[in-house]
Every structure is written in C-alpha cells, then in structure tokens.
Design a protein around this motif. Structure first.
Motif: not given
Length: 109
Positions: A2-9
C-alpha cells in the motif's frame, strides 16, 4: 503493497531497520535455548524444536533477507509476493515450536 513504488525503498529500509532491532535478539535467544534444551533435556521433541529453529533461520537467510535487500533498492511486485508467501513457512515453524515448547513445559515444568 500500500506504500506505492516511489516511496517504497525508503519505507522498506526503515522497516528492516526497526524490525531487525526487535527480532534479532529474540531469534538468537531462541536458537541458544533450543540448543540448551537438546543438551539438557534431549528427546525427540527437543530435536524437532531445534530442527524447526534451523528451518526458520534458513528461511530467513535464504529467502526473507535477500527479498528485503532487493526491496530496499526498488519495489518489485513479484519479490514482494514471494516474501509474503515464503514467510508462511516461518509462521508455521514458529507455531509448531510453540506447541513443542508448551508440551516440554508441561512434561518438565
């Protein structure tokens, strides 16, 4: 997921850092105590318990750690799904260890 790709790392790095602090000590204590139970008590249940700890550690180092390292660099839906799926092995092993620990405590406590 649910975090989303841009902020996931960044989220994953923080998750690994925080979780590592919480689980590393108890996992080492669990391994040490399982070895001690085999040495001091012995028996089939103690050996099964120690074997389950081995399964947990192997799963952690062979599947979970590499998946988390990959996800710290970038989100990958397949790796994320594999991480979640393979973690069920550890959950089952820890559940079985709990049953064994209760049985040993009842027998020797």
């Amino acid at each position: 997921s649910r975090v989303g790709e841009p902020g996931f790392p960044a989220y994953e790095r923080e998750h690994v850092r925080r979780t590592g602090r919480v689980v590393a000590g108890p996992m080492v204590i669990e391994l040490t105590s399982a070895i001690a139970v085999v040495w001091m008590v012995g028996g089939l249940l103690a050996w099964i318990g120690l074997t389950l700890v081995g399964v947990i550690w192997m799963s952690t180092w062979l599947w979970q750690v590499p998946a988390h390292r990959h996800l710290e660099a970038r989100f990958d839906a397949a790796v994320h799904a594999r991480l979640t799926r393979t973690n069920w092995l550890r959950a089952a092993a820890w559940t079985a260890r709990s049953v064994i620990a209760l049985a040993l405590a009842a027998a020797f406590g």
